[in-house]
Scaffold this motif. Sequence first.
Motif, PDB file in Angstrom:
ATOM      1  N   THR A 111      51.229  56.133 -43.561  1.00 12.69           N
ATOM      2  CA  THR A 111      50.336  57.270 -43.794  1.00 12.69           C
ATOM      3  C   THR A 111      49.504  56.965 -45.032  1.00 12.69           C
ATOM      4  OG1 THR A 111      52.102  58.693 -43.015  1.00 12.69           O
ATOM      5  CG2 THR A 111      50.242  59.772 -44.093  1.00 12.69           C
ATOM      6  N   ARG A 112      48.201  57.226 -44.900  1.00  9.32           N
ATOM      7  CA  ARG A 112      47.305  56.936 -46.009  1.00  9.32           C
ATOM      8  C   ARG A 112      46.634  58.241 -46.428  1.00  9.32           C
ATOM      9  NH1 ARG A 112      44.303  51.845 -47.076  1.00  9.32           N
ATOM     10  NH2 ARG A 112      45.736  51.027 -45.526  1.00  9.32           N
ATOM     11  N   VAL A 113      46.983  58.719 -47.611  1.00 11.04           N
ATOM     12  CA  VAL A 113      46.366  59.937 -48.132  1.00 11.04           C
ATOM     13  C   VAL A 113      45.316  59.519 -49.155  1.00 11.04           C
ATOM     14  CG1 VAL A 113      46.752  62.080 -49.420  1.00 11.04           C
ATOM     15  CG2 VAL A 113      48.493  61.282 -47.796  1.00 11.04           C
ATOM     16  N   MET A 114      44.063  59.908 -48.911  1.00 13.60           N
ATOM     17  CA  MET A 114      43.026  59.573 -49.880  1.00 13.60           C
ATOM     18  C   MET A 114      42.516  60.845 -50.547  1.00 13.60           C
ATOM     19  SD  MET A 114      41.398  56.594 -47.627  1.00 13.60           S
ATOM     20  CE  MET A 114      42.176  57.503 -46.289  1.00 13.60           C
ATOM     21  N   ILE A 115      42.659  60.915 -51.847  1.00  9.06           N
ATOM     22  CA  ILE A 115      42.156  62.067 -52.591  1.00  9.06           C
ATOM     23  C   ILE A 115      40.865  61.620 -53.236  1.00  9.06           C
ATOM     24  CG2 ILE A 115      42.678  63.789 -54.366  1.00  9.06           C
ATOM     25  CD1 ILE A 115      45.616  63.270 -53.934  1.00  9.06           C
ATOM     26  N   THR A 116      39.772  62.223 -52.788  1.00 10.74           N
ATOM     27  CA  THR A 116      38.480  61.679 -53.195  1.00 10.74           C
ATOM     28  C   THR A 116      37.704  62.564 -54.169  1.00 10.74           C
ATOM     29  OG1 THR A 116      37.624  62.627 -51.157  1.00 10.74           O
ATOM     30  CG2 THR A 116      38.117  60.273 -51.130  1.00 10.74           C
ATOM     31  N   THR A 117      38.126  63.804 -54.322  1.00 15.92           N
ATOM     32  CA  THR A 117      37.390  64.680 -55.249  1.00 15.92           C
ATOM     33  C   THR A 117      38.365  65.333 -56.228  1.00 15.92           C
ATOM     34  OG1 THR A 117      37.683  66.642 -53.873  1.00 15.92           O
ATOM     35  CG2 THR A 117      35.746  65.290 -53.416  1.00 15.92           C
ATOM     36  N   GLU A 118      37.789  65.846 -57.308  1.00 16.92           N
ATOM     37  CA  GLU A 118      38.613  66.538 -58.302  1.00 16.92           C
ATOM     38  C   GLU A 118      39.265  67.770 -57.687  1.00 16.92           C
ATOM     39  OE1 GLU A 118      39.834  65.722 -61.030  1.00 16.92           O
ATOM     40  OE2 GLU A 118      38.693  63.863 -61.181  1.00 16.92           O
ATOM     41  N   LYS A 119      38.534  68.376 -56.755  1.00 17.03           N
ATOM     42  CA  LYS A 119      39.084  69.570 -56.119  1.00 17.03           C
ATOM     43  C   LYS A 119      40.325  69.214 -55.296  1.00 17.03           C
ATOM     44  CE  LYS A 119      37.757  73.444 -53.268  1.00 17.03           C
ATOM     45  NZ  LYS A 119      36.943  73.776 -52.107  1.00 17.03           N
ATOM     46  N   GLY A 120      40.194  68.098 -54.555  1.00 16.94           N
ATOM     47  CA  GLY A 120      41.349  67.624 -53.788  1.00 16.94           C
ATOM     48  C   GLY A 120      42.499  67.293 -54.708  1.00 16.94           C
ATOM     49  N   ALA A 121      42.196  66.657 -55.825  1.00 11.46           N
ATOM     50  CA  ALA A 121      43.222  66.278 -56.777  1.00 11.46           C
ATOM     51  C   ALA A 121      43.955  67.513 -57.275  1.00 11.46           C
ATOM     52  CB  ALA A 121      42.604  65.512 -57.952  1.00 11.46           C
ATOM     53  N   LYS A 122      43.184  68.574 -57.528  1.00 11.69           N
ATOM     54  CA  LYS A 122      43.787  69.797 -58.045  1.00 11.69           C
ATOM     55  C   LYS A 122      44.690  70.436 -56.988  1.00 11.69           C
ATOM     56  CE  LYS A 122      42.487  73.686 -60.920  1.00 11.69           C
ATOM     57  NZ  LYS A 122      41.392  74.598 -61.254  1.00 11.69           N
ATOM     58  N   ALA A 123      44.187  70.475 -55.754  1.00  8.30           N
ATOM     59  CA  ALA A 123      44.978  71.058 -54.670  1.00  8.30           C
ATOM     60  C   ALA A 123      46.283  70.303 -54.468  1.00  8.30           C
ATOM     61  CB  ALA A 123      44.165  71.070 -53.375  1.00  8.30           C
ATOM     62  N   MET A 124      46.218  68.989 -54.591  1.00 15.37           N
ATOM     63  CA  MET A 124      47.396  68.167 -54.334  1.00 15.37           C
ATOM     64  C   MET A 124      48.281  68.018 -55.574  1.00 15.37           C
ATOM     65  SD  MET A 124      47.489  66.984 -51.163  1.00 15.37           S
ATOM     66  CE  MET A 124      48.306  65.372 -51.176  1.00 15.37           C
ATOM     67  N   GLY A 125      47.752  68.375 -56.726  1.00 15.69           N
ATOM     68  CA  GLY A 125      48.521  68.169 -57.953  1.00 15.69           C
ATOM     69  C   GLY A 125      48.741  66.696 -58.263  1.00 15.69           C
ATOM     70  N   LYS A 126      47.839  65.856 -57.754  1.00 13.26           N
ATOM     71  CA  LYS A 126      47.941  64.402 -57.991  1.00 13.26           C
ATOM     72  C   LYS A 126      46.550  63.878 -58.273  1.00 13.26           C
ATOM     73  CE  LYS A 126      52.167  63.394 -55.776  1.00 13.26           C
ATOM     74  NZ  LYS A 126      52.883  63.715 -57.016  1.00 13.26           N
ATOM     75  N   PRO A 127      46.408  62.831 -59.090  1.00  8.85           N
ATOM     76  CA  PRO A 127      45.073  62.305 -59.419  1.00  8.85           C
ATOM     77  C   PRO A 127      44.377  61.674 -58.219  1.00  8.85           C
ATOM     78  CG  PRO A 127      46.799  61.026 -60.506  1.00  8.85           C
ATOM     79  CD  PRO A 127      47.476  62.161 -59.820  1.00  8.85           C
ATOM     80  N   LYS A 128      43.053  61.581 -58.290  1.00 10.73           N
ATOM     81  CA  LYS A 128      42.240  60.932 -57.275  1.00 10.73           C
ATOM     82  C   LYS A 128      42.723  59.500 -57.051  1.00 10.73           C
ATOM     83  CE  LYS A 128      38.062  61.485 -58.979  1.00 10.73           C
ATOM     84  NZ  LYS A 128      36.595  61.304 -59.047  1.00 10.73           N
ATOM     85  N   GLY A 129      42.693  59.082 -55.769  1.00 14.09           N
ATOM     86  CA  GLY A 129      43.101  57.711 -55.478  1.00 14.09           C
ATOM     87  C   GLY A 129      43.684  57.610 -54.088  1.00 14.09           C
ATOM     88  N   THR A 130      44.195  56.437 -53.757  1.00 11.65           N
ATOM     89  CA  THR A 130      44.771  56.194 -52.434  1.00 11.65           C
ATOM     90  C   THR A 130      46.291  56.118 -52.547  1.00 11.65           C
ATOM     91  OG1 THR A 130      42.796  54.973 -51.798  1.00 11.65           O
ATOM     92  CG2 THR A 130      44.783  54.598 -50.489  1.00 11.65           C
ATOM     93  N   TYR A 131      46.955  56.870 -51.685  1.00 10.43           N
ATOM     94  CA  TYR A 131      48.420  56.870 -51.650  1.00 10.43           C
ATOM     95  C   TYR A 131      48.852  56.430 -50.259  1.00 10.43           C
ATOM     96  CZ  TYR A 131      47.819  59.871 -55.733  1.00 10.43           C
ATOM     97  OH  TYR A 131      47.431  60.372 -56.946  1.00 10.43           O
TER      98      TYR A 131
END
Lengths: 321, 321, 321, 321
Positions: free
Chosen positions: C47-67
């Motif tokens: 599974t590849r979770v990509m957090i690409t915006t600050e908003k996404g980062a905030k929702a996920m509680g994790k910094p922007k990047g690829t997990y």
Amino acid sequence: MERTLEHFQSRTDLAVEERERFEDDDVEISGVSIEEEFDEETEIKVTRVMITTEKGAKAMGKPKGTYITLEAPNMSVPDEDYHREISAALAKQISQLLPKNKDEQSILIVGLGNREITPDSLGPDVVGNLLITRHIVEEYGKLALGRDKINKISGIVPGVMAQTGMEASEIVRGIVDETKPDYVIAIDALAARSTRRLNRTIQIADTGIHPGSGVGNHRNGLTEKSLGVPVIAIGVPTVVDAATIVNDTMENLIEAMEQSNQLKGIGNTLNLFNATEKHQLIRELIAPHLNGMFVTPKDIDETIKRIGFTISEALNMALQP
Amino acid sequence: MERTLEHFQSRTDLAVEERERFEDDDVEISGVSIEEEFDEETEIKVTRVMITTEKGAKAMGKPKGTYITLEAPNMSVPDEDYHREISAALAKQISQLLPKNKDEQSILIVGLGNREITPDSLGPDVVGNLLITRHIVEEYGKLALGRDKINKISGIVPGVMAQTGMEASEIVRGIVDETKPDYVIAIDALAARSTRRLNRTIQIADTGIHPGSGVGNHRNGLTEKSLGVPVIAIGVPTVVDAATIVNDTMENLIEAMEQSNQLKGIGNTLNLFNATEKHQLIRELIAPHLNGMFVTPKDIDETIKRIGFTISEALNMALQP
Amino acid sequence: MERTLEHFQSRTDLAVEERERFEDDDVEISGVSIEEEFDEETEIKVTRVMITTEKGAKAMGKPKGTYITLEAPNMSVPDEDYHREISAALAKQISQLLPKNKDEQSILIVGLGNREITPDSLGPDVVGNLLITRHIVEEYGKLALGRDKINKISGIVPGVMAQTGMEASEIVRGIVDETKPDYVIAIDALAARSTRRLNRTIQIADTGIHPGSGVGNHRNGLTEKSLGVPVIAIGVPTVVDAATIVNDTMENLIEAMEQSNQLKGIGNTLNLFNATEKHQLIRELIAPHLNGMFVTPKDIDETIKRIGFTISEALNMALQP
Amino acid sequence: MERTLEHFQSRTDLAVEERERFEDDDVEISGVSIEEEFDEETEIKVTRVMITTEKGAKAMGKPKGTYITLEAPNMSVPDEDYHREISAALAKQISQLLPKNKDEQSILIVGLGNREITPDSLGPDVVGNLLITRHIVEEYGKLALGRDKINKISGIVPGVMAQTGMEASEIVRGIVDETKPDYVIAIDALAARSTRRLNRTIQIADTGIHPGSGVGNHRNGLTEKSLGVPVIAIGVPTVVDAATIVNDTMENLIEAMEQSNQLKGIGNTLNLFNATEKHQLIRELIAPHLNGMFVTPKDIDETIKRIGFTISEALNMALQP
């Protein structure tokens, strides 16, 4: 000439063994002074070699500085209170060498050596038993430890190059630059010239660790020059190089031949050789595969555990009195 | 006469080294046969020494039985697939020596040696990597392991006398009496006579472990006679006795003196001594404190890890095909 | 509101667990994309979770990047070839995240965690099995390793604060400043929210290690911002916080009460509470001494050994192809 | 009825916790007597539970015998002289339980548990620090140790079933049959019911180790009946079963619901269930995967090291006074 042979023979990290080379000559080496004291109760002998001039340093093959040797024959045997008397004597000697520029100090203790090789695991063992305080003081203040005055102790086991791909000196320098301790204490297992001193001698020096020292042959040293802060070195000889042991016995053979009546013929023949030629002869006879080999006692596991505890207790006493 | 000197010199657990003593003579020893094979691709040499008579046993100083030596120069260097080719060759040799009286067997694997002393930790390391199955088969049956046919493997690391106060043989005999395996495989670190074979030779013998073998000098052996079940021994030389190394170099010196023109005088003088006198001379020159000391390479930690893995994989292949 | 309760409940280092919180809602979170693939043969799910915006980062509680999460149910069971298929799949995923700015790179691999605590010793274990090359290349050149092109790999096990008195981040930053690797790979044991993922999930992220992550709760992270070079983090959940397990079961109880006919009375009563009040109720019932406690399986020793080997083999494949 | 629920809840190896179940009832259990003493200076509380009849044994769920519990809250914190006062108090209690049929005795000390799992490594740790004397006395006589009178101490770390394929009891029974000690002392890490007692309680019992005890859930015990010699058991609770912790918190919840005004509705509803139904409800909510999981503190490495030393020192005092 003699020097060459003896130098080949030497491979010792102990100033006190280096000093012995000159004993027969009964000369005084300029720039090198020596003091000895013996405590009859504890049977501990303390020798202090001070190298005060460059000339003395050259003669001794060691940098200027103070080298304290504590010889405790009992150290290699078990004891019910874990040789508290040796820890106390060692703590006293360590205290005298420590920089005392501040009231409270920050000290990084480095356990050199390879924790996977028994006689080389002394440094890692010592660091594993230390009272580490830096993180507590930094987070909660010194009162958290119930004291008015406290040194901030940190510790690191940098590992050896085959494990890390880095010189121990690179790792330690990086950590020193980052955490800025007032000084460093480095613990290392040493190579002695003779088996007689193994595991019963502790050397403390204010000159740091120099290239080629120790069981693992550090290529770069840990010194005030390389780290930027004073470095106290504590070492215990736990191995002898295999080549050294062979060489020493050969020396004995040649000496016996020269002296014995029965072997006079050999002695005379050998007299035809000069020191360099003898040296060459010995070198050829010592199999090259002995390089990279060391000699150590079969009970080295228990010995390292015991001496490691003696040293860590001494450091705890000296650093948090 | 010669024998006496050579016996003093020998201190080897390897039949193949014992056999070498006779090579110069180029005699056949009655009751001892020898076969060699060499695989050019893997560079593995297999030597099989069979001692079939009591006379042969006496000449070799080893009990009757089969001694297989596998020499793999590559074993002491790292490798990407962990020397699977050596594991495979070793598995094949082990399989040939195993008792085959039953379809499914119960086997106790004993890891002799001291896990705290690096070159003596080979046995404990091997047992730590084995596929242990006895408890699963006893509790859930062999189908639990998805097989029709399965050997019940158990393993023990008995430790050394300084740790347990007991002979390893007492511990193993007790466990054998209690759990009744069909046979025992014992893994041990050995002492070699020369550094040349260190960490590149594996010996498999169907005669068990005999008193005085191994790094730790077991006083009692592990044999079919003492345990009541067959004992296969697997050993790797990881140390040389310190006294042996010195002695060997001295032998080289004396030989060089006897042969060299330049040293003829010495050679002639030495010819006045017989073997026993030479032996005595050497013994005096070897410091007694070398007893209880061993010689081992500085990278012994990585070597033991690698060889331990090679042997445990071979056992897994041979015992659960 | 819901968020608060869920946040309390979460304590997870896994992005994939964080993502699951939103699954029921079946909403798309803006700035977070997700891709899944499943290999039927190896049963590995990526599974590849990509957090690409600050908003996404905030929702996920994790910094922007690829997990990237690799789920391999077989990883927690033994296997004859040490799960080479998982190592291969992992190597492929790691390769895709690695910076590729140069042909030959210098990489520092950091084994976070405490080698004395079994479930926290994953990082130290991995570093212990790596092919370390930096010192060989620096001393003898890359041809010494028989290759045209080679990455310089170094490794460090910084230890934990109770052992060193220093943050792992201080130690690593010092070493990075001194040895200047192109990037850092950090291996760490993680805390999961549920026991279901323990020891069968590997997460790879290009965002580094963040404060509060891992079993040992690192106060400072290891990130490109703090170290000055990119940081790839590889983690495996090996423990669950004790408080999390209790909390989860309580949630189950409350949910069961709300749904069950039989317990309708309770459900109704509980409906009088809002999420915050329920959260408060639970917090009071969870004994405070559960803080600082973790939950882990009884066979964690074998599991760590196996997974450590799987990861080190994957790194060897990815870094020295 | 209540009993059933509480029995489910219990999973404790501590007699003192078993006893607490009856405290609220304030009844005397026939065949069970209890004595307590508290030392104000050392803050050590000693509780002695004596189960003298079969009826008492049945009520307590433990065999007849003496169970001494030493509670030392300081034991879980560091101390400069390694808690010598606890070692001394423990030595005194151990001495009182030891068989005294002979002047000089032969004692086998068994370190149960898995040295690779931190909270289960207490037994192996203790045996590693003991003064082992049997081999010295057998070889050189007791005068070699400078004493008139000496006990012969041997020690064994049998390992766990996953490592050996054998029950620890099989291994120990074999060794007892072979070496015939006068009695056995077994050290084990225990499971407690509550985290409150973790790492601050030591239990000594003259009844041996019983099936299902300990962290590793030994299937067969070590008792006088199974070994043929008396067995003293020394245990320290180092873990709590994961299911126990969840269960306890659930009990708290239900109790809170029953008592609180606000939650009266729930309390009333729950009163419709009997103990067995409640028990069933809880069991369903506790995820089955919690079985085989344990809870332990994050600083368990330092704690085990410290407590192991305290116990080995106590044994050295008690056995070689």
